[in-house]
Design an enzyme around this catalytic site. Structure first.
Site, PDB file in Angstrom:
ATOM      1  N   LYS A   1       0.759  -1.168   0.023  1.00 18.97           N
ATOM      2  CA  LYS A   1       0.054   0.118  -0.072  1.00 18.97           C
ATOM      3  C   LYS A   1       0.854   1.274  -0.051  1.00 18.97           C
ATOM      4  O   LYS A   1       1.354   1.705   0.857  1.00 18.97           O
ATOM      5  CB  LYS A   1      -0.957  -0.233   1.174  1.00 18.97           C
ATOM      6  CG  LYS A   1      -2.024  -1.121   1.097  1.00 18.97           C
ATOM      7  CD  LYS A   1      -2.819  -1.104   2.471  1.00 18.97           C
ATOM      8  CE  LYS A   1      -3.586  -2.405   2.319  1.00 18.97           C
ATOM      9  NZ  LYS A   1      -3.156  -3.417   3.286  1.00 18.97           N
TER      10      LYS A   1
ATOM     11  N   TRP B   1      -2.714   0.755  -4.345  1.00 29.05           N
ATOM     12  CA  TRP B   1      -2.455  -0.414  -4.198  1.00 29.05           C
ATOM     13  C   TRP B   1      -1.397  -1.015  -5.322  1.00 29.05           C
ATOM     14  O   TRP B   1      -1.592  -0.706  -6.617  1.00 29.05           O
ATOM     15  CB  TRP B   1      -3.466  -1.782  -3.970  1.00 29.05           C
ATOM     16  CG  TRP B   1      -4.182  -1.570  -2.935  1.00 29.05           C
ATOM     17  CD1 TRP B   1      -4.033  -0.632  -1.759  1.00 29.05           C
ATOM     18  CD2 TRP B   1      -5.333  -2.518  -2.645  1.00 29.05           C
ATOM     19  NE1 TRP B   1      -5.039  -1.041  -0.623  1.00 29.05           N
ATOM     20  CE2 TRP B   1      -5.649  -2.153  -1.250  1.00 29.05           C
ATOM     21  CE3 TRP B   1      -6.002  -3.555  -3.290  1.00 29.05           C
ATOM     22  CZ2 TRP B   1      -6.825  -2.474  -0.602  1.00 29.05           C
ATOM     23  CZ3 TRP B   1      -6.940  -4.075  -2.436  1.00 29.05           C
ATOM     24  CH2 TRP B   1      -7.665  -3.813  -1.336  1.00 29.05           C
TER      25      TRP B   1
END
Ligand code: ADP
Length: 549
Positions: free
Chosen positions: A446, A451
């Protein structure tokens, strides 16, 4: 008016029906095993069925009763197949234990399952001698060998000899008929977090899985195949292959403990293997051996690769250098294990090669019997556009409803509808139903709220000719929270540098997703099922300072 009921025979879906079918319709079809004892052993479905009945009698003579668990610590071989059928077929529960786990984990699992009998290969005699006293529920220890190979002395009290047990019975045994929802086997998840959890399969779920797995858009097993399961029988029942093989009546070839590239290659050739299955790491050894010795396959046509993401570079090597079709598959212990496999639809046949490859690199489409969805954190389903990534949930006839001995339900609700199993994977699904795993939710990197898929990074690194294996993990970053760190094991004699590897990512992925740093290691740690041990790597590099930090 009550509904009109069907007027068909009631034939419960029992595992014994698979081996009975094989014995009646493929009696002389061979089962070939490279034994722990070192020699090659040849038998047939007919003989294995008879010996499974003798084994069922032997278990009864030992005092086993319906529901008792029979643990195994064993490689792939005909005796292991006999235990599968002899135990499940007689209403006992086959419990395969992964011998690569730490001894304390094996003890924990055998005690949790309350195994009554433990059958094990010669290889594991020293291990069992060490842990026997801690196996509090085990009443009988059975060494899977003949009299000649029994140890002269052992610390295990009244150790039994497998071949003696079988030979003492006459095989005059009729497979019993019972409720198809009865438990047939138990497998434990490898427990990357917390204690392992047991998935208890039923006869019904196992037979349906065997049917589904054999379909053309799944593993496509047929009587004309020679199947060599490289995937261990202790890894989710070798993905159901010992069951699907009986269902289609094909020849089986077992490598025993001999899993190095040279041994596997020689067995493929000598037994004319056409089909195999295994996790990506086992194929690395085989491909390297073949490259170094300029070898080709003469009969091997296709292989299922799954358990972790198959790097596109590996698919390419199989397809382009060896003419072997790779079927990328996704599944998990909780799914018996098959969920999806990547096979093209008719509409994809005219696509350019590259576009077809991109589809085949995905984890693929569900087998009938399984349904899937991707959801956000609020349980709302996300669109199938190949872009939106969400938590992958599944449901179906061979998906667990709960874990062994755990009263709480693991299931979640999707768009208000209960009864979906959360896989812990993050995935996209495209309009044609091709699912692609981007990560396990705990492995996602992250970076500043966005992501980054560790699988994407690994796939790129694995395409570099100097890289043997690569893992992408999250490293702490003061500004971005996490940034990708690439851990690389180079091929022997290769000196590719950090800078060269990072440059290799240019143009292959968005710039902001390129790893911040590369570290070289002598070896990448693997779990007991051959997956990269990300947890261990994260631990190892938890204090790594990124140059950008
Ligand atoms: P464990 O997590 O205990 O090792 P499994 O062997 O059942 O148990 O692993 C299932 C997990 O493996 C899946 O949830 C997924 O994260 C991963 N996996 C399986 N097949 C693939 C694949 N083809 N691509 C990516 N990940 C996969």
């Amino acid at each position: 008016m009550p509904a009109l009921m069907g007027q068909m025979m009631q034939m419960p879906l029992l595992i014994s029906s698979l081996i009975r079918h094989a014995a009646r319709h493929a009696a002389d079809t061979e089962i070939v095993s490279k034994r722990v004892e070192g020699d090659m052993h040849r038998t047939t479905w007919g003989e294995v069925e008879l010996r499974s009945r003798q084994l069922a009698q032997a278990f009864a003579r030992l005092g086993c009763e319906a529901g008792d668990r029979i643990g195994t610590l064993a490689w792939n071989g005909y005796r292991h197949v006999e235990i599968y059928y002899g135990s499940s077929g007689s209403q006992l529960v086959c419990h395969t234990i992964n011998p690569r786990l730490f001894p304390e984990q094996i003890v924990w699992i055998a005690n949790d399952a309350e195994d009554k009998v433990l059958c094990f290969d010669l290889t594991f005699l020293p291990l069992v001698e060490k842990i026997a006293v801690q196996l509090t529920t085990v009443k009988h220890f059975v060494l899977m060998t003949d009299r000649a190979h029994m140890p002269a002395s052992t610390a295990i009290p009244s150790l039994l000899c497998y071949e003696d047990l079988v030979a003492a019975e006459d095989g005059r045994y009729t497979w019993p008929t019972f409720d198809e929802n009865t438990a047939s086997s138990i497998c434990y998840t490898s427990g990357t977090t917390g204690n392992p959890k047991g998935a208890v399969y039923s006869h019904r779920s196992s037979v349906l899985h065997a049917y589904g797995a054999a379909l053309p858009d799944a593993m496509d097993c047929s009587a004309s195949d020679v199947v060599l399961p490289v995937v261990p029988m202790f890894h989710v029942n070798a993905w159901g292959l010992p069951y699907s093989a009986a269902l289609v009546g094909c020849k089986l070839v077992f490598p025993g403990p001999h899993l190095d590239g040279k041994s596997v290659y020689e067995l493929f050739e000598s037994e004319k293997v056409t089909f195999s299955a295994g996790v990506p790491t086992v194929w690395l050894g085989l491909l390297t051996h073949m490259k170094n010795n300029k070898l080709k396959f003469s009969t091997f046509k296709r292989t299922v690769i799954g358990g972790s993401a198959c790097p596109p570079a590996m698919m390419k090597a199989f397809q382009e250098e060896h003419g072997v079709e790779v079927i990328h598959a996704w599944g998990m212990t909780e799914l018996s294990p098959l969920g999806t496999l990547s096979k093209l639809k008719a509409k994809h046949k005219d696509l350019p090669h590259e576009a077809q490859q991109r589809l085949l690199e995905k984890q693929g489409r569900v087998i009938y019997g399984i349904d899937m969805a991707i959801i956000d954190d609020d349980g709302k389903s996300l669109p199938w556009d190949g872009q939106a990534a969400g938590n992958l949930v599944v449901r179906g006839s061979w998906v667990i409803d709960r874990y062994f001995g755990k009263p709480e339900s693991p299931l979640v609700t999707v768009d208000g509808e209960p009864g979906w199993f959360p896989t812990g994977d993050v995935a996209t699904i495209d309009a044609d139903g091709f699912m692609q795993i981007t990560d396990r939710s705990k492995d996602v990197i992250k970076s500043g709220g966005e992501w980054i898929s560790s699988i994407d990074l690994e796939n790129i690194a694995m395409a570099h000719p100097a890289v043997h294996e690569a893992a992408a993990i999250a490293a702490k970053h003061p500004k971005w929270d996490e940034r990708p760190l690439l851990v690389v094991m180079r091929k022997p004699g290769q000196n590719v540098t950090r800078e060269e590897l990072l440059a290799f990512f240019e143009g292959r992925i968005a710039k902001w997703q390129i790893p911040d740093d590369v570290v070289f290691v002598d070896e990448i740690p693997h779990t007991a099922t051959g997956k990269i041990q990300k947890l261990k790597l994260r631990e190892q590099f938890k204090n790594h300072v990124l140059p950008s930090a």
